[in-house]
Design an enzyme around this catalytic site. Structure first.
Site, PDB file in Angstrom:
ATOM      1  N   ASN A  12     -11.086  -1.572   1.066  1.00 31.25           N
ATOM      2  CA  ASN A  12     -10.428  -0.434   1.709  1.00 31.25           C
ATOM      3  C   ASN A  12     -11.129   0.856   1.247  1.00 31.25           C
ATOM      4  OD1 ASN A  12      -8.641   1.784   2.101  1.00 31.25           O
ATOM      5  ND2 ASN A  12      -6.914   0.368   2.345  1.00 31.25           N
ATOM      6  N   LYS A  15      -8.912   3.663  -0.334  1.00 26.32           N
ATOM      7  CA  LYS A  15      -8.537   3.447  -1.743  1.00 26.32           C
ATOM      8  C   LYS A  15      -9.696   3.820  -2.663  1.00 26.32           C
ATOM      9  CE  LYS A  15      -5.512  -0.635  -1.419  1.00 26.32           C
ATOM     10  NZ  LYS A  15      -5.447  -2.054  -1.851  1.00 26.32           N
ATOM     11  N   ASP A  72      -3.428  -3.181  -5.735  1.00 28.25           N
ATOM     12  CA  ASP A  72      -2.582  -3.763  -4.702  1.00 28.25           C
ATOM     13  C   ASP A  72      -1.396  -2.844  -4.534  1.00 28.25           C
ATOM     14  OD1 ASP A  72      -2.613  -6.127  -2.896  1.00 28.25           O
ATOM     15  OD2 ASP A  72      -0.553  -6.263  -3.604  1.00 28.25           O
ATOM     16  N   PHE A 150      -4.297   7.646   5.061  1.00 30.06           N
ATOM     17  CA  PHE A 150      -4.503   6.402   5.799  1.00 30.06           C
ATOM     18  C   PHE A 150      -3.182   5.626   5.848  1.00 30.06           C
ATOM     19  CE2 PHE A 150      -4.506   3.191   2.347  1.00 30.06           C
ATOM     20  CZ  PHE A 150      -4.593   4.011   1.235  1.00 30.06           C
TER      21      PHE A 150
HETATM   22  P1  ITT Z   1      -7.867  -4.342  -0.411  1.00 21.83           P
HETATM   23  O1  ITT Z   1      -6.905  -5.500  -0.571  1.00 21.83           O
HETATM   24  O2  ITT Z   1      -9.242  -4.760  -0.006  1.00 21.83           O
HETATM   25  O3  ITT Z   1      -7.858  -3.433  -1.600  1.00 21.83           O
HETATM   26  P2  ITT Z   1      -5.979  -3.550   1.651  1.00 21.83           P
HETATM   27  O4  ITT Z   1      -5.886  -2.384   2.584  1.00 21.83           O
HETATM   28  O5  ITT Z   1      -5.855  -4.923   2.245  1.00 21.83           O
HETATM   29  O6  ITT Z   1      -7.338  -3.420   0.804  1.00 21.83           O
HETATM   30  P3  ITT Z   1      -3.509  -4.031   0.185  1.00 21.83           P
HETATM   31  O7  ITT Z   1      -3.591  -5.517   0.384  1.00 21.83           O
HETATM   32  O8  ITT Z   1      -3.144  -3.521  -1.179  1.00 21.83           O
HETATM   33  O9  ITT Z   1      -4.898  -3.346   0.523  1.00 21.83           O
HETATM   34  O10 ITT Z   1      -2.539  -3.445   1.274  1.00 21.83           O
HETATM   35  C1  ITT Z   1      -1.970  -2.208   1.077  1.00 21.83           C
HETATM   36  C2  ITT Z   1      -1.509  -1.603   2.391  1.00 21.83           C
HETATM   37  O11 ITT Z   1      -0.411  -0.722   2.097  1.00 21.83           O
HETATM   38  C3  ITT Z   1      -2.600  -0.741   3.005  1.00 21.83           C
HETATM   39  O12 ITT Z   1      -3.404  -1.435   3.915  1.00 21.83           O
HETATM   40  C4  ITT Z   1      -1.771   0.349   3.667  1.00 21.83           C
HETATM   41  O13 ITT Z   1      -1.322  -0.066   4.931  1.00 21.83           O
HETATM   42  C5  ITT Z   1      -0.572   0.496   2.739  1.00 21.83           C
HETATM   43  N1  ITT Z   1      -0.838   1.562   1.744  1.00 21.83           N
HETATM   44  C6  ITT Z   1      -1.186   1.409   0.425  1.00 21.83           C
HETATM   45  N2  ITT Z   1      -1.412   2.601  -0.145  1.00 21.83           N
HETATM   46  C7  ITT Z   1      -1.221   3.519   0.820  1.00 21.83           C
HETATM   47  C8  ITT Z   1      -1.323   4.924   0.861  1.00 21.83           C
HETATM   48  O14 ITT Z   1      -1.719   5.634  -0.197  1.00 21.83           O
HETATM   49  N3  ITT Z   1      -1.060   5.543   2.018  1.00 21.83           N
HETATM   50  C9  ITT Z   1      -0.686   4.851   3.105  1.00 21.83           C
HETATM   51  N4  ITT Z   1      -0.588   3.528   3.169  1.00 21.83           N
HETATM   52  C10 ITT Z   1      -0.844   2.858   2.025  1.00 21.83           C
END
Ligand code: ITT
Length: 194
Positions: A12, A15, A72, A150
């Site tokens: 991501n 992140k 996560d 995002f």
């Molecule tokens: P990685 O696992 O590769 O790190 P991912 O996007 O799949 O990337 P997660 O499994 O941790 O990450 O899913 C977290 C989701 O929660 C992310 O895709 C967003 O939709 C939401 N999220 C997390 N942090 C956020 C933020 O700061 N602002 C908005 N949405 C967020």
């Protein structure tokens, strides 16, 4: 000796950007997993943020053998009994998360729209792993507002703005990720010294 370089186990880009914005002023460089030579996307089949963060950190650490962090995170909505939680990324097809959540929350009154962004950072090196957490409480709005950030940022309201209406600096000061990464920094300082 204080750690000055970390690999981040994530696919991501947002992140990664936020981790860099938060950690580089503290003197810690964050390499992407790709820059470090790892191309991992393990199955996140844990039941908690901590389990999934460890799964991601372990996969990348196994490939690069350098101090690694994984994030996560997700959105826990009170009126939905904490959902989507660990399923936040899988809750809807790309680009449809906010609209689906607003639709599910259509009939929920203002005083029951509370929610929290949760973040667990797993830090892993040759000494083992540690989890650090952060939380940001707010509420779910009635429409999408703002273009920064995002994910669920356009529907997550803190004060009178959505997270997507905050600048990157404003978000990082109050966000779940900012809180968890500052905890990480305190942990690293304690373990490895200034
Ligand atoms: P990685 O696992 O590769 O790190 P991912 O996007 O799949 O990337 P997660 O499994 O941790 O990450 O899913 C977290 C989701 O929660 C992310 O895709 C967003 O939709 C939401 N999220 C997390 N942090 C956020 C933020 O700061 N602002 C908005 N949405 C967020």
């Amino acid at each position: 000796m204080m750690i000055t370089k970390l690999v981040m186990a994530t696919n991501n880009a947002n992140k990664l950007r936020e981790a860099r914005e938060i950690l580089s002023p503290l003197g810690i460089e964050v390499l992407s997993q790709r820059e470090a030579g790892a191309d991992c996307d393990p199955e996140e089949n844990g039941a908690t943020f901590a389990e999934n963060a460890y799964i991601k950190a372990k996969a990348v650490y196994g490939a690069v053998k350098l101090p690694t962090i994984a994030d996560d995170s997700g959105l826990c909505v009170d009126a939905l009994d904490g959902a989507p939680g660990v399923y936040s990324a899988r809750y809807a097809p790309e680009g449809e998360h906010c609209a689906k959540l607003l639709s599910e929350m259509r009939d929920v009154p203002a005083d029951r729209r509370g929610a929290a962004f949760e973040c667990t950072i797993c830090y892993l090196d040759e000494n083992g792993h540690t989890e650090l957490t952060g939380e940001c409480r707010g509420s779910i709005g009635y429409e999408q507002r703002g273009t920064n950030g995002f994910g669920y940022d356009p529907v997550f309201v803190v004060g009178d703005r959505t997270m997507a209406e905050l600048t990157a600096d404003e978000k990082n000061k109050i966000s779940h990720r900012g809180a968890a990464l500052r905890e990480l920094y305190r942990f690293l300082k304690e373990r490895y010294g200034e």
